[in-house]
Scaffold this motif. Sequence first.
Motif, PDB file in Angstrom:
ATOM      1  N   ASP A 410       0.839  -1.199   0.000  1.00 30.91           N
ATOM      2  CA  ASP A 410       0.000   0.000   0.000  1.00 30.91           C
ATOM      3  C   ASP A 410       0.876   1.251   0.000  1.00 30.91           C
ATOM      4  N   ARG A 411       0.712   2.048  -1.014  1.00 31.69           N
ATOM      5  CA  ARG A 411       1.488   3.296  -1.106  1.00 31.69           C
ATOM      6  C   ARG A 411       0.824   4.363  -0.256  1.00 31.69           C
ATOM      7  N   VAL A 412       1.585   4.928   0.678  1.00 34.14           N
ATOM      8  CA  VAL A 412       1.066   5.946   1.587  1.00 34.14           C
ATOM      9  C   VAL A 412       1.285   7.343   1.022  1.00 34.14           C
ATOM     10  N   SER A 413       2.460   7.600   0.475  1.00 34.29           N
ATOM     11  CA  SER A 413       2.761   8.909  -0.092  1.00 34.29           C
ATOM     12  C   SER A 413       3.857   8.757  -1.125  1.00 34.29           C
ATOM     13  N   GLY A 414       4.014   9.786  -1.964  1.00 36.80           N
ATOM     14  CA  GLY A 414       5.038   9.756  -2.995  1.00 36.80           C
ATOM     15  C   GLY A 414       4.666  10.617  -4.166  1.00 36.80           C
ATOM     16  N   PRO A 415       5.477  10.616  -5.225  1.00 33.61           N
ATOM     17  CA  PRO A 415       5.170  11.429  -6.411  1.00 33.61           C
ATOM     18  C   PRO A 415       3.793  11.090  -6.962  1.00 33.61           C
ATOM     19  N   SER A 416       3.060  12.125  -7.336  1.00 29.89           N
ATOM     20  CA  SER A 416       1.724  11.897  -7.877  1.00 29.89           C
ATOM     21  C   SER A 416       1.552  12.667  -9.168  1.00 29.89           C
ATOM     22  N   GLN A 417       0.613  12.195  -9.960  1.00 32.33           N
ATOM     23  CA  GLN A 417       0.387  12.757 -11.284  1.00 32.33           C
ATOM     24  C   GLN A 417      -0.089  14.198 -11.180  1.00 32.33           C
ATOM     25  N   GLY A 418       0.581  15.085 -11.904  1.00 29.61           N
ATOM     26  CA  GLY A 418       0.154  16.480 -11.947  1.00 29.61           C
ATOM     27  C   GLY A 418       0.584  17.312 -10.768  1.00 29.61           C
ATOM     28  N   ALA A 419       1.315  16.732  -9.812  1.00 33.00           N
ATOM     29  CA  ALA A 419       1.721  17.470  -8.619  1.00 33.00           C
ATOM     30  C   ALA A 419       3.170  17.917  -8.737  1.00 33.00           C
ATOM     31  N   ALA A 420       3.571  18.792  -7.811  1.00 30.38           N
ATOM     32  CA  ALA A 420       4.961  19.238  -7.783  1.00 30.38           C
ATOM     33  C   ALA A 420       5.871  18.069  -7.451  1.00 30.38           C
ATOM     34  N   PRO A 421       7.125  18.106  -7.889  1.00 32.43           N
ATOM     35  CA  PRO A 421       8.026  16.972  -7.662  1.00 32.43           C
ATOM     36  C   PRO A 421       8.168  16.632  -6.179  1.00 32.43           C
ATOM     37  N   GLN A 422       8.190  15.332  -5.885  1.00 29.37           N
ATOM     38  CA  GLN A 422       8.394  14.840  -4.528  1.00 29.37           C
ATOM     39  C   GLN A 422       9.493  13.784  -4.578  1.00 29.37           C
ATOM     40  N   LEU A 423      10.454  13.889  -3.689  1.00 31.98           N
ATOM     41  CA  LEU A 423      11.666  13.075  -3.775  1.00 31.98           C
ATOM     42  C   LEU A 423      11.688  11.918  -2.795  1.00 31.98           C
ATOM     43  N   ASP A 424      10.591  11.691  -2.086  1.00 28.41           N
ATOM     44  CA  ASP A 424      10.547  10.557  -1.170  1.00 28.41           C
ATOM     45  C   ASP A 424       9.222   9.828  -1.319  1.00 28.41           C
ATOM     46  N   GLU A 425       9.164   8.657  -0.728  1.00 27.30           N
ATOM     47  CA  GLU A 425       7.993   7.796  -0.902  1.00 27.30           C
ATOM     48  C   GLU A 425       7.872   6.921   0.336  1.00 27.30           C
ATOM     49  N   GLU A 426       6.631   6.606   0.701  1.00 27.92           N
ATOM     50  CA  GLU A 426       6.408   5.723   1.849  1.00 27.92           C
ATOM     51  C   GLU A 426       5.380   4.663   1.485  1.00 27.92           C
TER      52      GLU A 426
END
Length: 733
Positions: A410-426
């Motif tokens: 289950d992906r909790v957080s991370g890069p998403s479509q159309g959003a500002a860049p995110q460099l981590d993921e949980e």
Amino acid sequence: MGAVFVGVRHHSPACARLVAATIAEQQPAYVLIEGPADFNERIDELLLGHELPIALFSYSDDHASWAPFCDYSPEWVAIAEARGCGAEVRFIDLPAWHESFHDVSNRYADAELRYAEVVERLCAEFAVDNVDVLWDHLFESEQEPRGLAEYFDLVRGTATADVGDAAREEYMARWVRAAVHDAGERPVVVVTGGFHTPALQAMLDGGTEWPEVPERDRGASYLVPYSHARLDAFTGYQSGMPSPGYYQQVWEQGSRRAADWLVESVATRLRRRQQPVSTADLIAAHTQAGALARLRGHEHPTRTDVLDGLTSALISEDLTQPPPWTRRGTLQPGAHPALVEMIGALRGDQVGRLHPSTPAPPLVGAVQELLRTHGLDHAGKVSLDLTDPAALERSRILHRLRVLRIPGFDRVSGPSQGAAPQLDEEWGLRPVEERLAALIEAAEHGATLPEAAGVALERRARHAQLQDLAGILFDAVLCGISTLSGRVKETLNEGVRDTGDLATLGHVLSGVLGLWRHDRLFGTAKDPLLGAVIDTGTTRVLWLVEGLHGGPAPADPDRLRAMAATRDAVLHAKSALSLDVADVTGVATRVSDDVQAPPDLRGAALGLAWALGAQPDVRKVRSIAALGDWLAGLFAVAREEVLASPELVGVLDELVSAMDEEEFLVALPALRLAFSYFPPRERETIAATVLAHRGVAGDARSLTRLDTDPVVVAEAMAIEQRVDALLVKGGLA
């Protein structure tokens, strides 16, 4: 002695008992069973010692299907009884990948639509609701079902086999003729769906050679764990029989004890949900079920007798939907809690398990090894720094599993479509019983994880709508898969160029921009095909909005998203555009001044021009009609610019303060939408600006914090929920 035919309804305990009794009496040389003939050489896999239910899963390039078995499936009982008496067992139907099964996902699903007319007449004759109740009344309520052959003769006599059925029956008949010839003086027992039995009985004359098994270029068959939930017609499976948990009890304990079990199970489930169920209620349910059984001529209460008794005893108010056992279908939202628990009890919770020696496709072992190697085979949270190559590889493994719909990741957080860049993921990892079945079934896409994920995405892309293609492309990038990207990008570009749907265009453009802006992570920097989509999409948005006219209407978040995506395209992907900034600003200015354009679009156009460097004339704001909608557009596109303009905030404060009560209430929904674009910290900034504009000293935070008693807020929310429920019930939502 020839062939002894046993026509069955799939997943019927009564038919399973009849099959067992027939094989025990006949002691046949062969037992022929409706099932995929290409699995004959591997029938021993079915007898390894699995915990049922399980299913035989078959797949080819463009099709997948299941043949489920539970303890009381007539086909399963036939296999076990045949081995017990030393008979040879053969599946005699065409393989699941054959064109005859092109539209069939479950081999043992009785297609009652083929003989709906005769079933309707029988239901009317016996005063029952549907084929399931009819079947219980005629056969499951009897210890020794009588009249099965006559029932199937009547059903088949009024129906015409389609091309697929005809091909299957001709093939099965060849097996029957060959087995009868080979058995000599010993009998052959034939177990097939009752719909096919009359046709097979009429096809005993002909050649006696054993038929060849058709071969395929690609595909395979494997056993998979199954469950009562997947077997249940009330959850969408085209089952021969619904309510597998209940019929499991009928198979194991008989109809009378199954009725007692159902009442007790429903009561237990309701009490766990804090629903009141008294001893008097249970006595009333037992009494009602028994009375209904006697009235309907049943020796013991059947499934519907018990359900009707429970409904009468436990539900006093009007139902918003008919009980699902009066029709074939799934429960709809808003069903009475008692109905929900009745269906849950009927379904059962049994989950199958394969014997450890059961063969599995290569994908299963490959995934298990990847999880061990990369430390993903445990339960708990996983945090990933996507700038680290090792963490990025772990992320790609998890995304490939997500794309294949493997549960437990289950992906909790991370890069998403159309959003500002995110460099981590949980991610959250958890053990799930259904994982093995999902992995086996995912093997239809490929033998390795990258291959399987790539093929799955490519198949999704073949039939995807324009608004879904950007998401598929984003998934491919997250998975580190480049094989399908070029084709999807080209299709995207063509769709963007031709579409007239501004909402879809905004969704696609923002998604593709997200990939462009994530270039450091995913290697999409300066991708020419992505750039072409951005260029085409931006041009198309501007062309569409300049011709969009209409009177005041509620602000449309979808078209505002398109305007925000156009802003981001100019600001973050300027090198991909064939338009100059001056061209975009010119269109935006013309739209913002166009009194025939929708107010939200005018506000968004002003915001676009402002975000690109053009200074707005704040005085014009005083003449804006439908201020709330206009502000929603402005804030959606130029939020930061508004925060930096005390002059504009002051003008807006004056305009809102000048509204009378009726004007304010009319504008309130649009104002709420408009200010929703600001997070709490930025709302405090606006509040501070308003205080400064009015020359008032004070704490801006106090203006944005609700000081109402939380109990009052909770009561108001409860009232709103009840009003929403009444609107839904009255069809006014």
